[in-house]
Scaffold this motif. Sequence first.
Motif, PDB file in Angstrom:
ATOM      1  N   MET A   1      32.127  59.546  19.275  1.00 42.40           N
ATOM      2  CA  MET A   1      31.834  58.641  18.177  1.00 42.40           C
ATOM      3  C   MET A   1      30.348  58.430  18.084  1.00 42.40           C
ATOM      4  O   MET A   1      29.608  58.563  19.045  1.00 42.40           O
ATOM      5  N   GLN A   2      29.934  58.127  16.950  1.00 44.41           N
ATOM      6  CA  GLN A   2      28.517  58.024  16.702  1.00 44.41           C
ATOM      7  C   GLN A   2      28.191  56.588  16.404  1.00 44.41           C
ATOM      8  O   GLN A   2      28.869  55.912  15.655  1.00 44.41           O
ATOM      9  N   LEU A   3      27.138  56.146  16.986  1.00 44.89           N
ATOM     10  CA  LEU A   3      26.819  54.743  16.789  1.00 44.89           C
ATOM     11  C   LEU A   3      25.852  54.549  15.644  1.00 44.89           C
ATOM     12  O   LEU A   3      25.152  53.562  15.581  1.00 44.89           O
ATOM     13  N   LYS A   4      25.793  55.486  14.811  1.00 44.31           N
ATOM     14  CA  LYS A   4      24.743  55.471  13.812  1.00 44.31           C
ATOM     15  C   LYS A   4      25.230  54.791  12.542  1.00 44.31           C
ATOM     16  O   LYS A   4      25.380  55.378  11.520  1.00 44.31           O
ATOM     17  N   MET A   5      25.492  53.551  12.665  1.00 40.19           N
ATOM     18  CA  MET A   5      26.160  52.885  11.561  1.00 40.19           C
ATOM     19  C   MET A   5      25.176  52.600  10.443  1.00 40.19           C
ATOM     20  O   MET A   5      24.671  51.509  10.327  1.00 40.19           O
ATOM     21  N   ARG A   6      24.930  53.571   9.672  1.00 36.59           N
ATOM     22  CA  ARG A   6      24.086  53.255   8.533  1.00 36.59           C
ATOM     23  C   ARG A   6      25.027  52.920   7.417  1.00 36.59           C
ATOM     24  O   ARG A   6      25.721  53.775   6.895  1.00 36.59           O
ATOM     25  N   VAL A  80      35.015  48.561  14.989  1.00 35.63           N
ATOM     26  CA  VAL A  80      34.387  49.769  15.530  1.00 35.63           C
ATOM     27  C   VAL A  80      34.064  49.566  16.996  1.00 35.63           C
ATOM     28  O   VAL A  80      34.273  50.446  17.831  1.00 35.63           O
ATOM     29  N   SER A  84      35.331  51.843  20.025  1.00 33.36           N
ATOM     30  CA  SER A  84      34.339  52.613  20.774  1.00 33.36           C
ATOM     31  C   SER A  84      34.430  52.274  22.250  1.00 33.36           C
ATOM     32  O   SER A  84      34.246  53.132  23.102  1.00 33.36           O
TER      33      SER A  84
ATOM     34  N   ASP B  36      24.303  62.204  22.661  1.00 34.74           N
ATOM     35  CA  ASP B  36      25.626  61.568  22.791  1.00 34.74           C
ATOM     36  C   ASP B  36      26.646  62.545  23.317  1.00 34.74           C
ATOM     37  O   ASP B  36      27.375  62.275  24.262  1.00 34.74           O
ATOM     38  N   LYS B  40      29.110  62.867  26.502  1.00 36.63           N
ATOM     39  CA  LYS B  40      30.550  63.078  26.389  1.00 36.63           C
ATOM     40  C   LYS B  40      31.000  64.179  27.321  1.00 36.63           C
ATOM     41  O   LYS B  40      32.000  64.091  27.973  1.00 36.63           O
ATOM     42  N   MET B 199      28.138  44.797  17.772  1.00 33.05           N
ATOM     43  CA  MET B 199      27.719  45.928  16.982  1.00 33.05           C
ATOM     44  C   MET B 199      26.406  45.668  16.265  1.00 33.05           C
ATOM     45  O   MET B 199      25.562  46.539  16.162  1.00 33.05           O
ATOM     46  N   LEU B 203      23.150  47.952  16.469  1.00 29.86           N
ATOM     47  CA  LEU B 203      22.630  48.631  15.307  1.00 29.86           C
ATOM     48  C   LEU B 203      21.135  48.441  15.186  1.00 29.86           C
ATOM     49  O   LEU B 203      20.396  49.393  14.956  1.00 29.86           O
ATOM     50  N   LEU B 206      19.331  50.247  17.835  1.00 30.84           N
ATOM     51  CA  LEU B 206      19.453  51.681  17.618  1.00 30.84           C
ATOM     52  C   LEU B 206      18.502  52.127  16.528  1.00 30.84           C
ATOM     53  O   LEU B 206      17.820  53.138  16.646  1.00 30.84           O
TER      54      LEU B 206
END
Lengths: 175, 955
Positions: A1-6, A80, A84, B36, B40, B199, B203, B206
């Motif tokens: 999963m990608q945490l790149k929540m754009r 999410v 995750s 990432d 994994k 989150m 974010l 990140l």
Amino acid sequence: MQLKMRRGELDSAFERKLHGRYHEMAPNVVPMDYTKDPDVKLPMQLIINMPELKENPFKERIVESFSEDGEGSLSFNDFVDMFSVLSEMAPRELKAIYAFKIYDFNTDNFICKADLEKTLNKLTREELTAEEITLVCEKVIEEADMDGDGKLGFADFENMISKAPDFLSTFHIRI
Amino acid sequence: MPKNEKPATSEGNDGSDVNNEEDSAAENQENGRGADKERKRAKPRTRRGHARGRARHGGEEDGDDEDGTRRAGQRRQRNRRGRGRAGGNEGSDSEGDPTKARKNQANQKSKEDDEQEEDEKGGKSGKGKNEKKQDKKADKKGKKEKANKKKKDKKKSGSGSDSDSEEEPITEEELAKLKEEVEEKKKLIATLRNKPWKMKKKLSVLKEAQLFVEKFEGALGKGKGKKFYAYKVMMTKKWMKFQRDFENFKTACIPWEMKIKEIESHFGSSVASYFIFLRWMYGINMILFGLTFGLVMVPEALMGKPYGSLPRKTVPRAEEATAMNFATLWDFSGFAQYSVLFYGYYNNQRTIGWLKFRMPLSYFLVGVGTIGYSFMIVIRTMARNANEEGGGDDTSFNFSWKMFTSWDYLIGNPETADNKFASITTSFKEAIVEEQESRKEENIHLTRFLRVLANFLALCTLAGSGYLIFFVVRRSQKFALEGLENYGWWERNEVNMVMSLLGMFCPTLFDVISSLENYHPRIALRWQLGRIFALFLGNLYTFIIALMDEINLKLEEEKIVKYNMTIWEASLYNGTIPENSTAPPIQVDPADVPRGPCWETMVGQEFVRLTVSDTMTTYITILIGDFLRAVFVRFFNYCWCWDLEYGFPSYSEFDISGNVLGLIFNQGMIWMGSFYAPCLPAINVFRLHTSMYLQCWAVMCCNVPQERVFKASRSNNFYMAMLLFILFLSTLPAVYTIVSIPPSFDCGPFSGKTRMFEVISETLEHDFPSWFGKVFGYASNPGLILPFILLMVLSIYYLNATSKSYKEANLELKKKLQSQAEENKRRNKQKAQKSNEQEENPFETEPPQSKQKGGKQDESAANQDNKKEQSGNEAKTTGQPQEASASSSQKPQHPGAALNGHYPPQGRGGNLLPPPIAVTRPPGPSGYAAPGYPPGHPRFPGVQPGMPRGPPHYR
């Protein structure tokens, strides 16, 4: 999963999938478009009926520990977050933190005897006698309590769970 | 606290920068994703505990990255000019506040001071600490990056403004630093997921990190080979999925695995152990069946002479009328007797068919090989099981693990969930029984007395039944000599009746006796098994005695037949053309030729019949004893005067001992009989196959779990030992008959020879060059064999001695570990108490809002911190160096973090640290800070514990 929540892009496949699931649960509440980061929350009742969670004896606790308000309603972010943490790739430490939250029923940051009893009853569908339950709870505390305060703090829990052979493989939901 | 404002400002900066570098952003995302995925890939391996593999993996990764950066450096020189302007822009942005850089430097200095302070203060700062600990990593990094970035920007801008055209020489040092920063950010991106933040916070952090990486990675020119990288990552993912599927497939391939799992979840591992044993037997029998079927029965059927060509292959005239009767199906006479199923059908032709298949040799070798293979496999399995048992499992957290890790969160199917609930309950019950047994305080003298008494009673029973069997057998032999016709039904069937009566009542008696002993149920099961085993040996003994008598009778009969045969042949010749040897042989229908009794076929038939009747009895017992009883109890309970379900008949429990022994003795029959009836393994495979389904069904539908579900021993070695014993016992008569009884003269592959094993010497003579025979002759010289045997004995002795010493050493180590763990626990408790006392010390300043508990927790956390500082090197090996370094260079808490830190809100700052006994923790897959690195990877070369550290060096 990608945490790149754009917001608005939802680019990773995992996230798109999650969004799909989230949307599916309440199509008229959750917008398809997340560009504006809408403040939408779904109640616990909807979420614990997901097939992934439905059979889980701790479903309420799972949802509660991931909800920001502690009441069990999840925003998409929390949603999410939940998957995750429960995903295959999440590291043991992170999983341990949330597992602790889940098993800490009364949210006093300790797993005390009452929590243990609740856990056990949920695990066995209350098929053990009261005597057996006390025995098991006593044993658990005896085994895992490192500082001798009669309940499990996170340090105790983490120490115990870090040695468990199948914690990683069982504390895991595939979505 | 000026530091708090820093992140905000820098974020602003980054935000403004990013907009004009959108495309490189995508690139960076890709990279982030790559990192990432890297994690994994590393993860599942760690889970399997392939620490070595992981280490190698990490090493490779390092190498790759190094290459990448080197290349990047070169490329950077090339790209310099093009990038110059962008760099200038950035520079101008940050030039706006040149003080910041200075401030940053100052910060760094103060940070070091803070750190020392903090070390002294430990975790006493109370609540805020947890937030700090979580955030500090990111914050610290962010800040340092900022500092560095600023410097760089300044430099860049300076050089840019000074001389646009000039190739700006960036020093190696700076480049390295920049690279380091980028790597760090990347790591942050990679490990961000590990942080227990909400989150939103993730974010924002990140985004910041990504922007940074975007900006500078572009400058570094990294990202080459991205496609290959993406491809690699994709392949890794695919490979992982494939592996998972393959695992599933493998599990699906294990026959009856699901059935057994289901039974195990409802009836406990002890009942499941029977079914596992049954499955194992099935496997063995499949192989035996393959051997006999492929090497004996099929060649004979395909290439041997057809039915009716020889007397031995024809039903004799007298039996022709009944040869097709229905009874053939269960007593295996008639056509079944004169077929490939039995020994007598085979011809003594040395080679058959165009393949020149050595039938008699093959027959002999398969017979010997069957037994040899069985010995080998049983012993090998026992050895493997013993290994497993020797390893033992760590039971220090038995109950806790059951409590917290037994539910499988993957379960989404209601039926599976039901099974899982049942299995968890069962396993808890098993564990509780173990615990209760270990806790049980008992009157040792009384128990001892009772046990001795019980053993005495059991011995008496066994001796009594043994004598009874002996007596009855003797009597029946006497009856047989005098002719059975003079006696009634009872006398004729006395042996069988006595045997079945004993088999029916003695186990119950043993059960009653064993309740005296008060053993752990698992041990009790063993005693029960052993006693019934001894009883059944009598069964076996009578059977073999009877068989031997029969063989002797047949041998006598054979002599008479042989004599009659010559008379018959003589009469045949006399009647037609006397004294003329050249005359063509007279054609006689093979069915009319008189023939010997063929004791081998008789033995084979006997075994086959026994197996079939045994199977029938088992099935009928299951149907009546379990199914009908269950039906009766279930449905008559509505109209009965007492509670049937909990009262007298109730449902039956699964009889482990009886079933296991039945299986073992049945296998003994197969081993004994398969030389004379090649069809026996096939019949047994069929039997095991059906009984697997039937018994699984019967258990699930008509039985109830035992009152005390107990855990089976991890290995089935007790079953195996009994099986080995039976194998040995059943080999004896088989070998005896092969070696010392002459084969029948007119049936079977060895007819015409004085002993069966002569087929070997015959083959040596005909099929091998003469020198081989000579060598063989020398090799079988006692002068060679005796030393060889001596050598073997010596090596066995030596190996045995070494294995024993290893076992002892193992035990010693285990004990040591255990005592150490206990010691640690004790010490921790003491420490906790001490810190409690300290807390009450009035000189200690305690944050007023922290509760008693929280304070204590923090105290212990502080202890942990101190410990870590003292043993920085040790911390490295425990796989959490980043944590350690982070906690050591931590700054006083800033309010901004409190807003961001979501977890845990109350004073449990120490929680994120590894437990105080970090030293004893195995250096296994616990490192999360940098999953690509092996736990022992020296990432902090030359950093003194307790000293202020710079940013960690990752290269």
